[in-house]
Write a protein that holds these residues in place. Sequence first.
Motif, PDB file in Angstrom:
ATOM      1  N   ASP A  91       0.675  -0.709  -0.026  1.00 37.55           N
ATOM      2  CA  ASP A  91       0.100   0.182  -0.015  1.00 37.55           C
ATOM      3  C   ASP A  91       0.723   0.887  -0.232  1.00 37.55           C
ATOM      4  OD1 ASP A  91      -1.964   2.072  -0.661  1.00 37.55           O
ATOM      5  OD2 ASP A  91      -3.039   1.095   1.521  1.00 37.55           O
ATOM      6  N   GLN A  92       0.361   2.616  -0.208  1.00 35.08           N
ATOM      7  CA  GLN A  92       1.328   3.588  -0.514  1.00 35.08           C
ATOM      8  C   GLN A  92       0.586   4.613   0.008  1.00 35.08           C
ATOM      9  OE1 GLN A  92       3.460   4.583  -0.102  1.00 35.08           O
ATOM     10  NE2 GLN A  92       5.080   4.398  -1.654  1.00 35.08           N
ATOM     11  N   MET A  93       1.058   5.911   0.756  1.00 33.56           N
ATOM     12  CA  MET A  93      -0.081   7.155   0.848  1.00 33.56           C
ATOM     13  C   MET A  93       0.132   7.803  -0.058  1.00 33.56           C
ATOM     14  SD  MET A  93       2.535   8.302   3.658  1.00 33.56           S
ATOM     15  CE  MET A  93       3.260   7.471   5.519  1.00 33.56           C
ATOM     16  N   ASP A 129      11.519   4.210   3.342  1.00 33.55           N
ATOM     17  CA  ASP A 129      10.668   4.778   3.975  1.00 33.55           C
ATOM     18  C   ASP A 129      11.584   5.817   5.158  1.00 33.55           C
ATOM     19  OD1 ASP A 129       9.301   2.053   4.567  1.00 33.55           O
ATOM     20  OD2 ASP A 129      11.137   0.891   5.307  1.00 33.55           O
ATOM     21  N   ALA A 130      12.348   5.513   5.062  1.00 37.56           N
ATOM     22  CA  ALA A 130      13.434   6.809   5.978  1.00 37.56           C
ATOM     23  C   ALA A 130      12.583   8.115   4.920  1.00 37.56           C
ATOM     24  CB  ALA A 130      14.561   6.959   5.438  1.00 37.56           C
ATOM     25  N   ALA A 131      12.694   8.030   3.841  1.00 33.31           N
ATOM     26  CA  ALA A 131      11.885   9.121   2.853  1.00 33.31           C
ATOM     27  C   ALA A 131      10.413   9.871   3.119  1.00 33.31           C
ATOM     28  CB  ALA A 131      12.557   8.923   0.959  1.00 33.31           C
ATOM     29  N   LEU A 132       9.698   8.830   2.770  1.00 30.59           N
ATOM     30  CA  LEU A 132       8.371   8.582   3.263  1.00 30.59           C
ATOM     31  C   LEU A 132       8.135   9.063   4.573  1.00 30.59           C
ATOM     32  CD1 LEU A 132       5.116   8.334   1.565  1.00 30.59           C
ATOM     33  CD2 LEU A 132       5.786   5.950   2.380  1.00 30.59           C
ATOM     34  N   ASN A 176      -4.912  22.783   2.489  1.00 30.54           N
ATOM     35  CA  ASN A 176      -5.393  21.792   1.438  1.00 30.54           C
ATOM     36  C   ASN A 176      -4.528  20.587   1.295  1.00 30.54           C
ATOM     37  OD1 ASN A 176      -7.444  23.716  -0.350  1.00 30.54           O
ATOM     38  ND2 ASN A 176      -6.061  25.486   0.704  1.00 30.54           N
ATOM     39  N   SER A 177      -4.941  20.067   0.735  1.00 29.57           N
ATOM     40  CA  SER A 177      -4.299  18.722   0.632  1.00 29.57           C
ATOM     41  C   SER A 177      -3.692  18.608  -0.524  1.00 29.57           C
ATOM     42  CB  SER A 177      -5.559  16.813  -0.094  1.00 29.57           C
ATOM     43  OG  SER A 177      -6.031  17.111  -1.161  1.00 29.57           O
ATOM     44  N   ILE A 178      -2.318  17.721  -0.086  1.00 31.58           N
ATOM     45  CA  ILE A 178      -1.140  17.717  -0.955  1.00 31.58           C
ATOM     46  C   ILE A 178      -0.961  16.515  -1.098  1.00 31.58           C
ATOM     47  CG2 ILE A 178       0.627  18.139   0.751  1.00 31.58           C
ATOM     48  CD1 ILE A 178       2.248  19.007  -0.654  1.00 31.58           C
ATOM     49  N   ASP A 179      -0.332  15.447  -2.368  1.00 28.68           N
ATOM     50  CA  ASP A 179      -0.548  14.412  -2.696  1.00 28.68           C
ATOM     51  C   ASP A 179       0.890  14.440  -2.423  1.00 28.68           C
ATOM     52  OD1 ASP A 179      -2.341  14.423  -4.562  1.00 28.68           O
ATOM     53  OD2 ASP A 179      -1.486  14.142  -6.146  1.00 28.68           O
ATOM     54  N   VAL A 180       1.112  13.285  -1.851  1.00 30.71           N
ATOM     55  CA  VAL A 180       2.650  12.352  -0.842  1.00 30.71           C
ATOM     56  C   VAL A 180       2.889  11.868  -2.270  1.00 30.71           C
ATOM     57  CG1 VAL A 180       3.559  10.474   0.709  1.00 30.71           C
ATOM     58  CG2 VAL A 180       1.189  12.126   1.306  1.00 30.71           C
ATOM     59  N   PRO A 181       4.876  11.851  -2.323  1.00 32.45           N
ATOM     60  CA  PRO A 181       4.862  11.145  -3.276  1.00 32.45           C
ATOM     61  C   PRO A 181       5.632   9.828  -3.229  1.00 32.45           C
ATOM     62  CG  PRO A 181       6.685  13.289  -2.517  1.00 32.45           C
ATOM     63  CD  PRO A 181       5.492  13.241  -1.278  1.00 32.45           C
ATOM     64  N   ASP A 182       5.507   8.740  -3.834  1.00 36.28           N
ATOM     65  CA  ASP A 182       5.687   7.801  -4.135  1.00 36.28           C
ATOM     66  C   ASP A 182       7.066   7.774  -4.743  1.00 36.28           C
ATOM     67  OD1 ASP A 182       5.848   4.914  -4.649  1.00 36.28           O
ATOM     68  OD2 ASP A 182       4.949   4.773  -6.510  1.00 36.28           O
ATOM     69  N   GLY A 185       6.265   3.042  -7.680  1.00 35.15           N
ATOM     70  CA  GLY A 185       5.954   2.508  -8.324  1.00 35.15           C
ATOM     71  C   GLY A 185       6.108   0.820  -7.937  1.00 35.15           C
ATOM     72  N   SER A 186       6.801   0.585  -6.664  1.00 37.77           N
ATOM     73  CA  SER A 186       7.311  -0.417  -6.870  1.00 37.77           C
ATOM     74  C   SER A 186       6.305  -0.869  -5.758  1.00 37.77           C
ATOM     75  CB  SER A 186       9.317  -1.164  -6.696  1.00 37.77           C
ATOM     76  OG  SER A 186       9.801  -0.067  -5.590  1.00 37.77           O
ATOM     77  N   TRP A 187       6.326  -0.243  -4.885  1.00 37.32           N
ATOM     78  CA  TRP A 187       5.381  -0.302  -3.562  1.00 37.32           C
ATOM     79  C   TRP A 187       4.495  -1.302  -3.820  1.00 37.32           C
ATOM     80  CZ3 TRP A 187      -0.299   0.172  -3.850  1.00 37.32           C
ATOM     81  CH2 TRP A 187      -0.421   0.471  -4.474  1.00 37.32           C
ATOM     82  N   GLN A 188       3.482  -1.664  -5.095  1.00 30.99           N
ATOM     83  CA  GLN A 188       2.530  -2.540  -5.488  1.00 30.99           C
ATOM     84  C   GLN A 188       3.366  -4.031  -5.579  1.00 30.99           C
ATOM     85  OE1 GLN A 188      -0.192  -1.255  -9.394  1.00 30.99           O
ATOM     86  NE2 GLN A 188       1.717   0.274  -9.287  1.00 30.99           N
TER      87      GLN A 188
END
Length: 482
Positions: A278-280, A430-433, A450-456, A460-463
Motif C-alpha cells: 500500500d502507499q500514501m 521508508d526514510a524518505a516517506l 488544503n490537501s497535497i499529494d504524497v510522493p511515491d 511504483g514498486s510498492w505494488q
Amino acid sequence: MASTQTKTNMENTRRNFLKKAGLSGLGLVAASPFAAYATTPEELASIGEQAARTPPQVFNMSGYAAPKLDVVRIGIVGIGNRGMGAVERMNKIEGVAIKALCDLRPERVNLAQKLVEAGGHRPQTYSGSPEAWKKLCERTDLDLIYILTPWALHTPIAVFSMNHGKHVCVEVPAAKTLEECWQLVETSERTRKHCMMTENCCYDFTELLTLNMARQGFFGDIVHCEGAYIHNLQELIFSKEHFYQMWELTEMYKRTGNLYPTHGLGPICQVLDINRGDQMDYLVSMSSNDFVLGNMARSLAASDDFYKPYAGKPYNGNMNTSTIRTKKGKTILVQFDVSSPRPYSRIQLVSGTKGVALKYPEPARYSTGHEWMTEQEIKALEQKYMPPIVKKMGEIAKNVGGHGGMDFLMDWRTIDCLRNGLPLDQDVYDAALWSSIGPLSAWSVAHRSNSIDVPDFTGGSWQKNKPVDISMTRGGNTQAKV
C-alpha cells in the motif's frame, strides 16, 4: 481508458497546477495565520514541485541484501545525547568495530573514545572543524556511518557517506525537505548502499507485538491507525546544555507543521505495509497557534540576555494534526506536540474489522468487541503473538537499556542483518516517506489545510514489494557482549 497522450497531458497539467499552487497560490499563504512563519514562499513552491516528481526507479532497494560483513566497521558522527548512547550500545554487539568518532566538541569525542577503548578498539577521532565528518566518511576502512547530528546535517552526511561507499544509519528525521528525501532515494539506488533511518520505536516491544498480530490476522482488514509524538520538552528545548547551540529551539521557529512525525508513524506504516503493498496517497494538515514557546522565550529573555535572539519568533504551533489517506483507502492520523503539559504518548492505535489495539495511555489494551480485554486475556495474547526477536533478545535489550531496550534491539538487529547479508527492516524509501510528512504538513498548513499529494518514492514498486519481516526467520546468530 485514457490514451497515453491524454495521460501525459493530465500529468503535465497536474504538475503545472502544483507548481502554480506553490507560487501563484501565495494568496492562500497570505491569508493564512501562518504566513509569517519562516517557511518562505519559495520553499513552499519547492515542496509543491518536489511532491509532483515521479522519477524512474534506478534500482529497487526494497528487500535488497548487501554482501555479508563478518565485521561491521563503523564510524559514528555526532556524539551528543543520542550519539553517546549509540557508542555504548554498539560497543556491546559482537562483530562490531568502532573505528572512527566525530563531533564538533573534542571533549565529547574523547569521552566516547574511552568507552570504545574499554571494549578493545582504539578509534581515530575527528573534531574541532564543522566539516571534520567529511574526513571520517572518506576513509576506506569503514562499512557503516552512524549519523546522530542535528537534523540539518542528516541528509548531507548520509548522501556524502553513500557516495563514498558506505552504508548509512541516520537518526530521525532523515531529511527536512522533499528535495533531501529524493536525494537520499536517488543516492541509495545509484550506489546500492543501505540508508536506514534509525526509527527506534519500530523496535518497542508493544509495537513489535502489534505488528506480529497484524501479520497473523488478529485485526482483520486494518482500516485506521493513529500515531503521535506528544512529549513535553519545554525545559529541554530552552536548556542551554541539552541541545548543542540551541539547535532544537531554532528548528521550532523555522517551520510550522509536524516537524517530528516518525516515532508515531513508523510502526503504523509497517503494520499497514506502506511502501510494501500500500502507499500514501494524499495528506491534510492543521496546526494550532503557539501559546507556549513564544511566551517562554519572552519570559526568559526578560531576565537573561542569552534568550533575547529567541524572543519574538513565530514558533511552531503547539499541536499539529495531520491526516493521510492511502491508495487502498486506509486512513492515518499523526499528531505532534512538544510544548504542552501532557503525559507522553505515541498513541499507537490500530483499528481493523476484527480487533483493535491501543498502546497509550499504558499499559497497552486490546479488544475484539465493546470491552477491553482483561489482564489475563492480554497475557495470553502476548504469549501467543510475541515475535521471536523479542523472545530471543528482549531481556538482553532491557538490561542494556536505551528507551527501555528498543534502541539496543534496533542496533543489534541492524548489525545482525548486515553480518548475515539480509535486507534491513527499514530501507531508504521508508526514510524518505516517513520524513516527508514534515515538509508536506508545512505546505498544507500554509495553504489553509488544503490537501497535497504524497510522493511515491518507490517509483511504483510498492505494488510488488514484500512486507517487512522482523520475524527473524534467518540470521539471529549475532551475540551481545553483556
